[in-house]
Design an enzyme around this catalytic site. Structure first.
Site, PDB file in Angstrom:
ATOM      1  N   LYS A 127      23.587 -16.265  -8.820  1.00 38.79           N
ATOM      2  CA  LYS A 127      23.762 -14.995  -8.624  1.00 38.79           C
ATOM      3  C   LYS A 127      25.159 -14.541  -9.221  1.00 38.79           C
ATOM      4  O   LYS A 127      25.450 -13.526  -9.699  1.00 38.79           O
ATOM      5  CB  LYS A 127      23.601 -14.452  -7.263  1.00 38.79           C
ATOM      6  CG  LYS A 127      22.345 -14.429  -6.355  1.00 38.79           C
ATOM      7  CD  LYS A 127      21.126 -13.408  -6.811  1.00 38.79           C
ATOM      8  CE  LYS A 127      20.637 -13.667  -8.186  1.00 38.79           C
ATOM      9  NZ  LYS A 127      19.623 -14.435  -8.222  1.00 38.79           N
ATOM     10  N   CYS A 164       0.848  -1.098  -0.005  1.00 41.24           N
ATOM     11  CA  CYS A 164       0.146  -0.156  -0.160  1.00 41.24           C
ATOM     12  C   CYS A 164       0.982   1.176  -0.013  1.00 41.24           C
ATOM     13  O   CYS A 164       1.987   1.313   0.607  1.00 41.24           O
ATOM     14  CB  CYS A 164      -0.926   0.168   1.306  1.00 41.24           C
ATOM     15  SG  CYS A 164      -1.749  -1.262   1.606  1.00 41.24           S
ATOM     16  N   GLU A 172      21.657 -21.037  -6.221  1.00 44.15           N
ATOM     17  CA  GLU A 172      21.209 -19.715  -6.011  1.00 44.15           C
ATOM     18  C   GLU A 172      22.344 -18.856  -5.957  1.00 44.15           C
ATOM     19  O   GLU A 172      22.684 -17.870  -6.717  1.00 44.15           O
ATOM     20  CB  GLU A 172      20.209 -19.448  -4.939  1.00 44.15           C
ATOM     21  CG  GLU A 172      19.630 -17.841  -5.104  1.00 44.15           C
ATOM     22  CD  GLU A 172      19.094 -17.441  -6.347  1.00 44.15           C
ATOM     23  OE1 GLU A 172      18.867 -18.195  -7.095  1.00 44.15           O
ATOM     24  OE2 GLU A 172      18.884 -16.150  -6.349  1.00 44.15           O
ATOM     25  N   LYS A 229      14.987  -8.533 -17.357  1.00 46.12           N
ATOM     26  CA  LYS A 229      14.291  -8.947 -16.045  1.00 46.12           C
ATOM     27  C   LYS A 229      13.004 -10.007 -16.382  1.00 46.12           C
ATOM     28  O   LYS A 229      12.892 -10.612 -15.341  1.00 46.12           O
ATOM     29  CB  LYS A 229      13.716  -7.626 -15.606  1.00 46.12           C
ATOM     30  CG  LYS A 229      13.238  -7.676 -14.156  1.00 46.12           C
ATOM     31  CD  LYS A 229      14.267  -7.878 -13.077  1.00 46.12           C
ATOM     32  CE  LYS A 229      13.663  -8.307 -11.658  1.00 46.12           C
ATOM     33  NZ  LYS A 229      14.352  -9.146 -11.084  1.00 46.12           N
ATOM     34  N   ASN A 257      -2.356   2.554   5.842  1.00 43.71           N
ATOM     35  CA  ASN A 257      -1.347   1.617   5.545  1.00 43.71           C
ATOM     36  C   ASN A 257      -1.229   0.534   6.712  1.00 43.71           C
ATOM     37  O   ASN A 257      -1.140   1.186   7.762  1.00 43.71           O
ATOM     38  CB  ASN A 257      -0.077   1.943   4.878  1.00 43.71           C
ATOM     39  CG  ASN A 257       0.003   2.436   3.799  1.00 43.71           C
ATOM     40  OD1 ASN A 257      -1.114   2.500   2.965  1.00 43.71           O
ATOM     41  ND2 ASN A 257       1.187   3.112   3.400  1.00 43.71           N
ATOM     42  N   GLY A 258      -1.136  -0.654   6.749  1.00 42.27           N
ATOM     43  CA  GLY A 258      -0.716  -1.371   7.792  1.00 42.27           C
ATOM     44  C   GLY A 258      -1.944  -2.447   8.193  1.00 42.27           C
ATOM     45  O   GLY A 258      -3.037  -2.538   7.393  1.00 42.27           O
ATOM     46  N   GLU A 308      25.696 -14.736 -12.945  1.00 48.18           N
ATOM     47  CA  GLU A 308      24.847 -13.468 -13.858  1.00 48.18           C
ATOM     48  C   GLU A 308      25.671 -12.096 -13.687  1.00 48.18           C
ATOM     49  O   GLU A 308      25.473 -11.302 -14.791  1.00 48.18           O
ATOM     50  CB  GLU A 308      23.392 -13.205 -12.794  1.00 48.18           C
ATOM     51  CG  GLU A 308      22.282 -14.349 -13.211  1.00 48.18           C
ATOM     52  CD  GLU A 308      21.222 -13.787 -12.202  1.00 48.18           C
ATOM     53  OE1 GLU A 308      21.149 -14.083 -11.134  1.00 48.18           O
ATOM     54  OE2 GLU A 308      20.223 -13.513 -12.981  1.00 48.18           O
ATOM     55  N   TRP A 359      -2.878  -2.598  -1.285  1.00 47.60           N
ATOM     56  CA  TRP A 359      -2.684  -4.162  -1.756  1.00 47.60           C
ATOM     57  C   TRP A 359      -3.447  -5.133  -0.656  1.00 47.60           C
ATOM     58  O   TRP A 359      -3.048  -5.160   0.455  1.00 47.60           O
ATOM     59  CB  TRP A 359      -1.114  -4.592  -1.689  1.00 47.60           C
ATOM     60  CG  TRP A 359      -0.783  -5.925  -2.065  1.00 47.60           C
ATOM     61  CD1 TRP A 359      -1.359  -6.832  -2.453  1.00 47.60           C
ATOM     62  CD2 TRP A 359       0.407  -5.922  -2.972  1.00 47.60           C
ATOM     63  NE1 TRP A 359      -0.894  -7.915  -3.058  1.00 47.60           N
ATOM     64  CE2 TRP A 359       0.307  -7.367  -3.411  1.00 47.60           C
ATOM     65  CE3 TRP A 359       1.408  -5.380  -3.448  1.00 47.60           C
ATOM     66  CZ2 TRP A 359       1.170  -7.916  -4.240  1.00 47.60           C
ATOM     67  CZ3 TRP A 359       2.385  -5.856  -4.210  1.00 47.60           C
ATOM     68  CH2 TRP A 359       2.437  -7.161  -4.470  1.00 47.60           C
ATOM     69  N   ARG A 419       5.417  -0.412  -6.017  1.00 46.44           N
ATOM     70  CA  ARG A 419       5.326  -1.168  -4.597  1.00 46.44           C
ATOM     71  C   ARG A 419       4.383  -2.354  -4.727  1.00 46.44           C
ATOM     72  O   ARG A 419       4.233  -3.293  -4.234  1.00 46.44           O
ATOM     73  CB  ARG A 419       4.980  -0.164  -3.439  1.00 46.44           C
ATOM     74  CG  ARG A 419       6.021   0.653  -3.146  1.00 46.44           C
ATOM     75  CD  ARG A 419       5.639   1.426  -2.111  1.00 46.44           C
ATOM     76  NE  ARG A 419       5.299   0.676  -0.835  1.00 46.44           N
ATOM     77  CZ  ARG A 419       6.087   0.257   0.274  1.00 46.44           C
ATOM     78  NH1 ARG A 419       7.429   0.411  -0.240  1.00 46.44           N
ATOM     79  NH2 ARG A 419       5.775  -0.547   1.210  1.00 46.44           N
ATOM     80  N   HIS A 430      31.962 -37.394  -6.840  1.00 50.36           N
ATOM     81  CA  HIS A 430      31.503 -38.372  -7.818  1.00 50.36           C
ATOM     82  C   HIS A 430      32.041 -37.713  -9.278  1.00 50.36           C
ATOM     83  O   HIS A 430      31.484 -37.933 -10.150  1.00 50.36           O
ATOM     84  CB  HIS A 430      30.175 -38.371  -7.585  1.00 50.36           C
ATOM     85  CG  HIS A 430      29.710 -39.403  -6.516  1.00 50.36           C
ATOM     86  ND1 HIS A 430      30.111 -40.805  -6.442  1.00 50.36           N
ATOM     87  CD2 HIS A 430      29.214 -39.193  -5.313  1.00 50.36           C
ATOM     88  CE1 HIS A 430      29.478 -41.018  -5.252  1.00 50.36           C
ATOM     89  NE2 HIS A 430      28.908 -39.969  -4.675  1.00 50.36           N
TER      90      HIS A 430
HETATM   91  C1  F6R Z   1      17.867 -14.627 -11.665  1.00 55.18           C
HETATM   92  C2  F6R Z   1      16.611 -14.369 -12.327  1.00 55.18           C
HETATM   93  C3  F6R Z   1      16.003 -15.268 -13.372  1.00 55.18           C
HETATM   94  C4  F6R Z   1      14.581 -15.641 -12.900  1.00 55.18           C
HETATM   95  C5  F6R Z   1      13.807 -16.255 -14.010  1.00 55.18           C
HETATM   96  C6  F6R Z   1      12.496 -16.525 -13.858  1.00 55.18           C
HETATM   97  O1  F6R Z   1      18.325 -13.774 -10.909  1.00 55.18           O
HETATM   98  O2  F6R Z   1      16.178 -13.412 -12.035  1.00 55.18           O
HETATM   99  O3  F6R Z   1      16.683 -16.559 -13.064  1.00 55.18           O
HETATM  100  O4  F6R Z   1      14.448 -16.161 -11.878  1.00 55.18           O
HETATM  101  O5  F6R Z   1      14.198 -15.697 -15.360  1.00 55.18           O
HETATM  102  O6  F6R Z   1      11.689 -15.325 -13.814  1.00 55.18           O
HETATM  103  P1  F6R Z   1      10.407 -15.183 -12.957  1.00 55.18           P
HETATM  104  O7  F6R Z   1      10.744 -15.555 -11.359  1.00 55.18           O
HETATM  105  O8  F6R Z   1       9.997 -14.048 -13.222  1.00 55.18           O
HETATM  106  O9  F6R Z   1       9.425 -16.208 -13.596  1.00 55.18           O
END
Ligand code: F6R
Length: 600
Positions: A480, A2, A476, A595, A99-100, A483, A75, A27, A499
């Site tokens: 990270k 919110c 993960e 993204k 909000n809250g 990437e 939200w 947000r 192995h």
């Molecule tokens: C890694 C990353 C990607 C997403 C993937 C799935 O940092 O952002 O590996 O996780 O492309 O994306 P979503 O979660 O939007 O389906």
């Protein structure tokens, strides 16, 4: 989550409110509304969905001259995202945005209904406006009535309230949700973050928790309890750009730091009286579900894999995990007693969306765990749990991952309550409550990571290793790093190193070992010693000191693996960030990545 905007002044009130809401749009929200008090009359508008719907609804509303206005993006927490539940909420002559969560709203509501109040929404917020009007009838003094209202409500809130009988005045209160006041010549502004104020005023007063008061065209009066206080204004950032990064070097860094807060948003309204509520799941939705299939891509897949350990261990429900691009073209056996869960930050990932459609075609029940409401995946699924991470701008996902794991952990508790028994259930809820604090980044730990990152710039590769829950976290960590640093990194189950991959071990192979104190510590220790014997350069992340490592990053001693998981997650995110910074890479927009991956 919110957002709140408020304005008193002679300028274009509608524009200030709508532009302010636009700044808060990132947000996330599911409805929006505004109310403007002018000439002793309040005009109010609400719309479900995107802000453009509110813009269209207010197209012919043209207030001019001095006015007071309040606006909100909501939200949904209490009550579905409908127009009736959107803010502002109204009594007989006053309107409120909030909000809250008002924790004692149910008792207040019952009491107010008995006293004759007429509630029309399902929200907790509506209790505020009726309570204020009730006290006003008793006290005959609006300021005293508002003060008594604030005394009577419990929970977290940022509130703005206007009353038809009090021209050019806004009441405010704050506890646990952000609220600031900006002043410019002849105008006062309110907002739940800096963004709507920037460019309109140069300074803002950041209200403390527990304060309340009112503002009119001449002054603001702030109280803590009954005591009048004054807060010194602080300068606002000069441009939106720096405001959005809020002083951090990169969006990714800001997003790592804000995990401690957004995880609170994920939890908001979902744990009450020591029980998990997921009101967004339709009545009977989980009935007949005997197995789960989690499906996602990239980081979201890692969240799914981590969750699969939680579902099986805690909720005792058989769980499979699928990479969406693989699932799409396999011939899996899909049974009707299985719940298909698509996990996605963006809600637009093509492979995950198609996998979801495939499950639907096989007549499976489907659920989306997603950060973006109204996205394709949310619309396609039978039900959705929103992760509420807020807009994630860094291409390398951080807070989306943290909130996905949390949303799935909540779901595990919801599904497995009976199977896990009361003690385990209680222990899990207790652990969940401690996660926001465990996610707070400590400056000395960040500094240590920044310094030790120097050693890890030029090797022939990285292995992130872990066991059990910490294996998906290792995956993960490796993702990270690759990437944003463009260095080769792999996540591996620690027990698998011998192995094959151990053939790569030498001093130019960097191994990041995740060694929780709560789980399989001795097994991890043996795996790590095998690597030390082969001269691998080793960074250990653990609550237990490990002197044989080249570097050691401590986390706190904990009594629950998922709290260690979250603390280690912060460490691996910061490690990737600092290595990428040293290499001079564009952290927020790494090469070749987008993204939202809307193509196959
Ligand atoms: C890694 C990353 C990607 C997403 C993937 C799935 O940092 O952002 O590996 O996780 O492309 O994306 P979503 O979660 O939007 O389906």
């Amino acid at each position: 989550m919110c957002g709140i905007v408020g304005y008193i002044g002679g300028g274009n009130v509608k524009k200030v409110l709508l532009d302010g809401l636009k700044e808060l749009e990132y947000r996330g929200y599911d409805s929006a509304g505004l109310a403007v008090l002018q000439g002793g009359r309040i005009s109010s508008f609400k719309a479900v969905g995107k802000l453009v719907n509110l813009v269209n609804k207010t197209a012919s509303f043209e207030p001019n001259g001095f006015a007071a206005g309040i606006a909100h993006t909501r939200w949904a927490t209490h009550g579905k995202p409908t127009e009736i539940n959107a803010h502002p909420h109204q009594g007989e002559h006053s309107f409120v945005v909030h909000n809250g969560i008002i924790e004692n709203y149910a008792a207040l509501k019952d009491d107010l209904i008995k006293k004759g109040a007429r509630f029309i929404s399902q929200t907790d917020t509506e209790a505020i406006v009726h309570l204020y009007e009730f006290f006003l009838r008793k006290e005959k003094d609006a300021k005293a009535a508002f003060g008594r209202t604030v005394e009577a409500i419990e929970g977290a809130y940022a509130i703005l309230l206007i009353d038809e009988n009090l021209p050019n005045m806004i009441f405010f209160a704050k506890k646990g949700s952000p609220l600031q006041i900006g002043r410019a010549q002849d105008a006062t502004f309110f907002a739940s973050s800096d963004a709507p104020l920037i460019g309109l005023c140069e300074e803002a007063i950041y209200l403390n928790d527990g304060c309340w008061g009112w503002a009119n065209e001449e002054e603001n009066r702030i109280f803590e309890g009954a005591v009048a206080v004054e807060y010194a204004p602080k300068p606002l950032p000069a441009t939106q750009n720096s405001a959005q990064k809020e002083g951090f070097r990169f969006f990714m860094e800001k997003e790592i730091y804000e995990q401690t807060r957004v995880i609170g948003d994920t939890l908001m309204g979902r744990i009450e009286n020591d029980a998990v509520l997921l009101d967004e799941l339709p009545e009977g939705f989980l009935e007949g579900v005997e197995t789960l299939r989690l499906c996602a891509c990239g980081t979201s897949y890692h969240a799914a894999l981590a969750a699969s350990y939680i579902f099986e261990r805690t909720a005792k429900i058989e769980t499979r995990c699928e990479i969406a691009s693989e699932f799409r073209y396999r011939d899996p056996v899909l049974k009707s007693n299985e719940l298909f869960i698509a996990i996605s930050q963006s809600g637009e990932t093509a492979d995950t969306l198609e996998a979801l459609k495939k499950a639907k075609l096989a007549r499976q029940k489907t659920l989306a765990v997603c950060n973006v409401d109204n996205s394709s995946i949310v619309r396609e699924a039978d039900a959705a749990i929103l992760t509420r991470a807020g807009i994630e701008k860094g291409v390398a996902s951080t807070k989306a991952f943290a909130t996905q794991v949390m949303a799935l952990w909540l779901l595990a508790l919801r599904i497995g309550k009976a199977a896990m028994g009361a003690d385990v259930y209680k222990r899990e809820i207790n652990a969940i409550r401690r996660v926001p604090a465990a996610l707070a980044v400590r400056s000395e730990r960040h500094e240590q990571i920044r310094r030790l990152s120097r050693r890890y710039l030029h090797g022939h590769g990285f292995f992130f290793i872990g066991r059990d829950l910490f294996y998906p976290l290792a995956l993960e960590g490796a993702l990270k790093l690759k990437e944003i640093s463009y260095l080769h990194a792999e996540g591996y189950p620690a027990g698998e190193m011998k192995h094959g991959p151990i053939a790569l071990a030498d001093d130019k192979l960097f191994t990041i070992a995740l060694m929780p104190g709560t789980m399989l510590y001795d097994k991890m220790r043996s795996n790590v010693e095998e690597l030390i014997a082969r001269d691998s350069t080793l960074l250990v992340i653990s609550p237990r000191r490990f002197d044989a490592a080249d570097d050691f990053l401590p986390i706190d001693e904990r009594d629950h693996p998922l709290i260690e998981f979250y603390e280690m997650m912060i460490a691996i995110q910061l490690l990737a960030l600092e290595i990428a910074v040293r290499l001079g890479n564009d952290v927020d927009m790494p090469r070749n990545l987008a993204k939202s991956v809307t193509v196959e």
